[in-house]
Design a protein around this motif. Sequence first.
Motif, short mmCIF file in Angstrom:
data_model
loop_
_atom_site.label_atom_id
_atom_site.label_comp_id
_atom_site.label_asym_id
_atom_site.label_seq_id
_atom_site.Cartn_x
_atom_site.Cartn_y
_atom_site.Cartn_z
N GLY A 20 0.81 -1.22 0.00
CA GLY A 20 0.00 0.00 0.00
C GLY A 20 0.84 1.26 0.00
N LEU A 21 1.91 1.26 0.78
CA LEU A 21 2.79 2.43 0.84
C LEU A 21 3.44 2.71 -0.50
N LEU A 22 4.06 1.69 -1.10
CA LEU A 22 4.75 1.92 -2.37
C LEU A 22 3.76 2.29 -3.47
N GLU A 23 2.63 1.62 -3.49
CA GLU A 23 1.60 1.91 -4.49
C GLU A 23 1.15 3.37 -4.40
N SER A 51 -3.10 -3.92 10.58
CA SER A 51 -2.40 -3.32 9.43
C SER A 51 -3.33 -2.37 8.69
N ILE A 52 -4.56 -2.80 8.50
CA ILE A 52 -5.55 -1.94 7.84
C ILE A 52 -5.72 -0.65 8.62
N ALA A 53 -5.81 -0.76 9.95
CA ALA A 53 -6.04 0.42 10.80
C ALA A 53 -4.85 1.37 10.77
N VAL A 54 -3.63 0.86 10.89
CA VAL A 54 -2.48 1.76 10.90
C VAL A 54 -2.31 2.43 9.53
N THR A 113 20.22 2.82 4.20
CA THR A 113 21.57 2.67 4.76
C THR A 113 21.67 3.16 6.21
N SER A 114 20.69 3.91 6.68
CA SER A 114 20.73 4.40 8.07
C SER A 114 20.20 3.37 9.07
N THR A 115 19.59 2.31 8.58
CA THR A 115 19.04 1.27 9.45
C THR A 115 20.02 0.12 9.57
N LEU A 116 20.42 -0.20 10.79
CA LEU A 116 21.38 -1.27 11.00
C LEU A 116 20.73 -2.65 10.86
N ASP A 117 19.57 -2.85 11.48
CA ASP A 117 18.88 -4.13 11.38
C ASP A 117 18.08 -4.14 10.07
N LYS A 118 18.40 -5.05 9.20
CA LYS A 118 17.78 -5.08 7.87
C LYS A 118 16.52 -5.95 7.82
N HIS A 119 16.01 -6.34 8.98
CA HIS A 119 14.82 -7.19 9.02
C HIS A 119 13.64 -6.42 9.61
N VAL A 120 12.53 -6.42 8.89
CA VAL A 120 11.31 -5.79 9.38
C VAL A 120 10.70 -6.74 10.41
N PRO A 121 10.53 -6.29 11.65
CA PRO A 121 9.97 -7.19 12.67
C PRO A 121 8.53 -7.55 12.36
N ASP A 122 8.16 -8.78 12.68
CA ASP A 122 6.79 -9.23 12.46
C ASP A 122 5.93 -8.75 13.64
N ASN A 133 5.34 0.95 14.33
CA ASN A 133 6.78 0.88 14.10
C ASN A 133 7.09 0.30 12.71
N VAL A 134 6.41 -0.78 12.36
CA VAL A 134 6.60 -1.40 11.04
C VAL A 134 6.20 -0.42 9.95
N PHE A 135 5.09 0.28 10.15
CA PHE A 135 4.66 1.27 9.16
C PHE A 135 5.76 2.30 8.93
N LYS A 136 6.35 2.82 10.00
CA LYS A 136 7.39 3.84 9.87
C LYS A 136 8.62 3.30 9.13
N LEU A 137 9.04 2.09 9.46
CA LEU A 137 10.19 1.47 8.77
C LEU A 137 9.90 1.33 7.27
#
Length: 151
Positions: A20-23, A51-54, A113-122, A133-137
């Motif tokens: 949704g964000l990229l679209e 996810s829908i709500a955020v 490149t500013s994010t050290l952890d390259k994994h989006v938490p579930d 938090n996931v939305f912001k990342l």
Amino acid sequence: MTSILMVCLGNICRSPLAHGLLESKLPSDLFYVDSAGTANYHIGDSPDQRSIAVAKTHGIDISQQQVRQFKISDFDTFDYIYVMDQSNFDNVIKLARDTDDFAKVKLILEVDTSTLDKHVPDPYYGGDSGFENVFKLLDKATSIISQQLLS
């Protein structure tokens, strides 16, 4: 038309948000964005209500998306495949037929490149703050991706 696929485990939390964000940041006449999960837990369902709500609080409607599972033919359909974490990466790469397929797959946070952890938490088993938090990342990562694609 350039096509981009977002992938997470169940296609209910992270990849629908990234989709949704990229679209929302790309012209629909030039880009096609979709999402999928590596597992088949929720096929045909809507994204997780959190996810829908955020997304909605940020002006993005992902409620019409439907869960689907990643398939080998996605390597033919999509130019770019962004996965949310190492497990998703490994599951998608297992299906790659050749180096061309392999080259399409990247961890989505590798673009930041500013994010050290390259994994989006579930966020599935966490509270609402995990979804924010996931939305912001993903908002930051998709902004970088859209700038790259539009330049």
